[in-house]
Write a protein that holds these residues in place. Structure first.
Motif, PDB file in Angstrom:
ATOM      1  N   LYS A 134      -1.245  10.667 -14.262  1.00  0.00           N
ATOM      2  CA  LYS A 134      -2.590  11.223 -14.043  1.00  0.00           C
ATOM      3  C   LYS A 134      -2.483  12.735 -14.106  1.00  0.00           C
ATOM      4  O   LYS A 134      -1.651  13.328 -13.403  1.00  0.00           O
ATOM      5  N   LEU A 135      -3.287  13.333 -14.954  1.00  0.00           N
ATOM      6  CA  LEU A 135      -3.207  14.785 -15.122  1.00  0.00           C
ATOM      7  C   LEU A 135      -3.800  15.467 -13.896  1.00  0.00           C
ATOM      8  O   LEU A 135      -4.843  15.044 -13.385  1.00  0.00           O
ATOM      9  N   TRP A 141      -5.937   9.610 -17.527  1.00  0.00           N
ATOM     10  CA  TRP A 141      -4.561   9.111 -17.568  1.00  0.00           C
ATOM     11  C   TRP A 141      -3.972   9.441 -18.926  1.00  0.00           C
ATOM     12  O   TRP A 141      -4.643   9.306 -19.951  1.00  0.00           O
ATOM     13  N   GLN A 142      -2.718   9.841 -18.932  1.00  0.00           N
ATOM     14  CA  GLN A 142      -2.037  10.222 -20.170  1.00  0.00           C
ATOM     15  C   GLN A 142      -0.828   9.304 -20.349  1.00  0.00           C
ATOM     16  O   GLN A 142       0.007   9.185 -19.441  1.00  0.00           O
ATOM     17  N   ALA A 143      -0.753   8.651 -21.508  1.00  0.00           N
ATOM     18  CA  ALA A 143       0.408   7.789 -21.770  1.00  0.00           C
ATOM     19  C   ALA A 143       1.651   8.658 -21.923  1.00  0.00           C
ATOM     20  O   ALA A 143       1.602   9.736 -22.514  1.00  0.00           O
ATOM     21  N   VAL A 144       2.774   8.195 -21.356  1.00  0.00           N
ATOM     22  CA  VAL A 144       4.051   8.912 -21.527  1.00  0.00           C
ATOM     23  C   VAL A 144       4.775   8.241 -22.691  1.00  0.00           C
ATOM     24  O   VAL A 144       5.178   7.090 -22.583  1.00  0.00           O
ATOM     25  N   ALA A 169       2.186  15.966  -6.102  1.00  0.00           N
ATOM     26  CA  ALA A 169       2.851  14.703  -6.428  1.00  0.00           C
ATOM     27  C   ALA A 169       2.239  14.129  -7.707  1.00  0.00           C
ATOM     28  O   ALA A 169       1.020  14.133  -7.868  1.00  0.00           O
ATOM     29  N   LEU A 170       3.092  13.655  -8.599  1.00  0.00           N
ATOM     30  CA  LEU A 170       2.609  13.117  -9.875  1.00  0.00           C
ATOM     31  C   LEU A 170       2.198  11.651  -9.685  1.00  0.00           C
ATOM     32  O   LEU A 170       3.026  10.793  -9.362  1.00  0.00           O
ATOM     33  N   VAL A 171       0.916  11.396  -9.890  1.00  0.00           N
ATOM     34  CA  VAL A 171       0.417  10.019  -9.758  1.00  0.00           C
ATOM     35  C   VAL A 171       0.667   9.300 -11.086  1.00  0.00           C
ATOM     36  O   VAL A 171       0.432   9.855 -12.157  1.00  0.00           O
ATOM     37  N   PRO A 217      -6.034  18.091  -4.509  1.00  0.00           N
ATOM     38  CA  PRO A 217      -4.959  17.114  -4.434  1.00  0.00           C
ATOM     39  C   PRO A 217      -5.493  15.715  -4.703  1.00  0.00           C
ATOM     40  O   PRO A 217      -6.676  15.444  -4.465  1.00  0.00           O
ATOM     41  N   TYR A 218      -4.649  14.879  -5.248  1.00  0.00           N
ATOM     42  CA  TYR A 218      -5.016  13.488  -5.518  1.00  0.00           C
ATOM     43  C   TYR A 218      -5.368  12.792  -4.209  1.00  0.00           C
ATOM     44  O   TYR A 218      -4.699  12.982  -3.197  1.00  0.00           O
ATOM     45  N   THR A 219      -6.441  12.023  -4.198  1.00  0.00           N
ATOM     46  CA  THR A 219      -6.799  11.274  -3.001  1.00  0.00           C
ATOM     47  C   THR A 219      -6.481   9.809  -3.245  1.00  0.00           C
ATOM     48  O   THR A 219      -7.238   9.111  -3.906  1.00  0.00           O
ATOM     49  N   PRO A 220      -5.349   9.347  -2.771  1.00  0.00           N
ATOM     50  CA  PRO A 220      -4.973   7.962  -3.022  1.00  0.00           C
ATOM     51  C   PRO A 220      -5.731   7.019  -2.104  1.00  0.00           C
ATOM     52  O   PRO A 220      -6.372   7.464  -1.135  1.00  0.00           O
ATOM     53  N   PRO A 221      -5.681   5.712  -2.389  1.00  0.00           N
ATOM     54  CA  PRO A 221      -6.423   4.767  -1.555  1.00  0.00           C
ATOM     55  C   PRO A 221      -5.871   4.655  -0.143  1.00  0.00           C
ATOM     56  O   PRO A 221      -6.527   4.175   0.742  1.00  0.00           O
TER      57      PRO A 221
END
Ligand SMILES: O=C(O)CCC(=O)C(=O)O
Ligand SMILES: [Fe+2]
Length: 250
Positions: A134-135, A141-144, A169-171, A217-221
């Motif tokens: 996730k950028l 979302w970006q495929a690696v 943190a990289l999601v 920051p990413y807000t995770p569930p």
């Protein structure tokens, strides 16, 4: 398995975790011949690579290069004071729709969206695809892609808290590929989760205010420890890790 709008989301994944290199933690030679012969040098190499990166990271963050090494000194040691883990992952082929028990009720994925808990993760994947990141500051979302021999370095939640989100943190997640041909194939990956020693005091970092506004920051569930509060609310890295395991697997 989790449920989203009535559909059960099932993760198709097998993993084998190694935290020490003692013979007792390896599968029996008769069961997996030559496992230790290959796994032990690989774990040594990934530990050594982590050490190099820890020194570079310390240098970049303005503390002496040995400062990060000192609080990650127990990686792969048998005394159990460091939770760093080498994880061997196998994602089995995805059952075709007509072979599913109840195709309407079950959706398959390989690994749900999450950030890893520790300092950083080293990731070596095969060429099957499916890993996405996730950028920062975006919902995209970006495929690696697969770069032969490349190792992806993913910053973890603890590093994000430690650096006041200077290194978020990289999601990431692993999705099931779209095509029937790739879905019918398995995927392999090796992850090395680099964590500090459980009881280590993490050195304070001389962080400067970022020049540009920090991305949200990413807000995770789940509810992770708020960034910036590591030194106030966590006693040490072990508490962070135990809390995150409880939240994920309870
Ligand atoms: O298989 C992958 O590429 C990622 C695995 C992963 O994210 C994990 O085990 O935490
Ligand atoms: Fe992960």
């Amino acid at each position: 398995m989790s449920h989203v709008t009535g559909v059960a989301l099932q993760e198709l994944r097998h993993s084998f975790n190694i935290t020490t290199l003692s013979a007792a933690t390896m599968p029996a030679q008769e069961e997996v011949p030559e496992f230790a012969k290959h796994a032990v040098p690989l774990a040594h190499d990934l530990t050594n690579l982590s050490r190099v990166l820890l020194q570079a990271l310390a240098y970049a963050l303005g503390v002496p290069p040995a400062a990060f090494l000192a609080c990650h000194s127990g990686m792969m040691q048998s005394d159990g004071r460091n939770p760093s883990t080498m994880r061997l992952l196998y994602y089995p082929p995805v059952p075709p729709d007509d072979e599913r028990p109840r195709a309407d009720d079950v959706a398959y994925t390989r690994c749900g969206a999450h950030a890893d808990y520790g300092t950083f993760t080293l990731l070596a994947q095969d060429s099957e695809g499916g890993l996405e990141v996730k950028l920062n500051g975006s919902d995209k979302w970006q495929a690696v892609g697969h770069l032969p021999g490349a190792i992806l370095v993913q910053s973890g939640e603890l590093l994000a808290a430690w650096t006041a989100n200077l290194l978020p943190a990289l999601v990431h997640r692993v999705v099931v590929p779209a095509g029937a041909y790739t879905r019918a194939r398995g995927r392999h990956c090796v992850a090395f989760f680099c964590h500090p020693d459980a009881e280590a005091a993490l050195p304070a970092l001389p962080l400067r205010a970022p020049a540009a506004p920090a991305p949200p920051p990413y807000t995770p569930p789940y509810t992770p420890h708020a960034h910036l509060t590591l030194h106030h609310r966590l006693l040490n890295a072990a508490h962070h890790l135990q809390k995150r395991f409880r939240e994920t697997y309870a």
